[in-house]
Write a protein that holds these residues in place. Structure first.
Motif, short mmCIF file in Angstrom:
data_model
loop_
_atom_site.label_atom_id
_atom_site.label_comp_id
_atom_site.label_asym_id
_atom_site.label_seq_id
_atom_site.Cartn_x
_atom_site.Cartn_y
_atom_site.Cartn_z
N THR A 271 -4.04 1.99 7.59
CA THR A 271 -5.43 1.60 7.29
C THR A 271 -5.45 0.41 6.32
OG1 THR A 271 -6.23 3.84 7.67
CG2 THR A 271 -7.63 2.41 6.33
N ALA A 272 -4.61 0.46 5.29
CA ALA A 272 -4.54 -0.64 4.32
C ALA A 272 -4.01 -1.91 4.97
CB ALA A 272 -3.67 -0.24 3.14
N ALA B 86 0.84 -1.20 0.00
CA ALA B 86 0.00 0.00 0.00
C ALA B 86 0.87 1.25 0.00
CB ALA B 86 -0.92 0.00 1.22
N GLN B 87 0.41 2.24 -0.72
CA GLN B 87 1.12 3.52 -0.83
C GLN B 87 0.32 4.60 -0.10
OE1 GLN B 87 4.22 3.92 -2.51
NE2 GLN B 87 4.06 1.71 -2.28
N GLY B 88 0.97 5.72 0.12
CA GLY B 88 0.29 6.86 0.73
C GLY B 88 0.96 7.26 2.02
N SER B 89 0.23 8.06 2.78
CA SER B 89 0.75 8.51 4.07
C SER B 89 0.82 7.34 5.04
CB SER B 89 -0.18 9.59 4.65
OG SER B 89 -1.43 9.01 5.00
N SER B 90 1.46 7.55 6.16
CA SER B 90 1.53 6.49 7.18
C SER B 90 0.14 6.07 7.60
CB SER B 90 2.33 6.97 8.39
OG SER B 90 3.68 7.14 8.06
N THR B 91 -0.74 7.03 7.78
CA THR B 91 -2.11 6.72 8.19
C THR B 91 -2.82 5.88 7.14
OG1 THR B 91 -2.21 8.79 9.44
CG2 THR B 91 -4.31 7.74 8.88
N GLU B 92 -2.65 6.23 5.87
CA GLU B 92 -3.27 5.46 4.79
C GLU B 92 -2.69 4.05 4.71
OE1 GLU B 92 -4.28 9.12 1.71
OE2 GLU B 92 -2.26 8.27 1.75
N ARG B 93 -1.39 3.95 4.89
CA ARG B 93 -0.75 2.63 4.84
C ARG B 93 -1.20 1.77 6.02
NH1 ARG B 93 5.37 3.45 4.42
NH2 ARG B 93 5.34 1.20 4.17
#
Length: 141
Positions: free
Chosen positions: A92-93, A83-90
């Motif tokens: 969550t993934a 998963a890519q993105g911010s730490s929060t997005e990662r």
């Protein structure tokens, strides 16, 4: 070697594992084992080594071919791990991947395979922990 390159090599071995005899697969595991220490940054080396270790354990078990449930769990694991993105997005993934793998494990009758599928969540949990404990990026840089 960056982690994405290693992961691509790992994915190729995993995808072809069903069609390989055990000697060929063992050779591929050893090739991946030799590549893992070359992964940069060093913080990604432990993830690469864990993947090789898990693949090696599967090889050592000399089990029948990977079941559909295990294949689905590995795909869910890979999606979450990449998963890519911010730490929060990662994070969550990664949590979604853990949930997906848990649901897949619930569909398996055999407890051995169920435990093997659930073991895939260990590395995702470690990744969450690492992201939660990493310093926040400095927006001024």
């Amino acid at each position: 070697m960056d982690y994405r390159t290693f992961d691509a090599e790992y994915a190729q071995v995993l995808a072809a594992a069903r069609s390989m005899d055990s000697a060929t697969l063992a050779g591929e595991v050893e090739r991946l084992r030799a590549l893992a220490p070359l992964v940069e940054p060093r913080s990604d080396q432990s993830q690469a080594e864990l993947l090789v270790s898990q693949l090696s354990e599967v090889l050592d078990m000399e089990q029948p071919p990977v079941s559909d449930a295990m294949a689905a769990a590995v795909r869910a694991h890979r999606r979450a791990r990449n998963a890519q993105g911010s730490s929060t997005e990662r994070i969550t993934a990664l949590r979604a991947g853990i949930d997906d793998i848990g649901q897949i494990a619930d569909t398996v009758a055999g407890t051995t395979e169920q435990h093997q599928i659930l073991a895939l969540t260990d590395s995702l949990g470690l990744q969450i922990e690492a992201l939660e404990n990493s310093p926040a990026p400095n927006p001024d840089r």
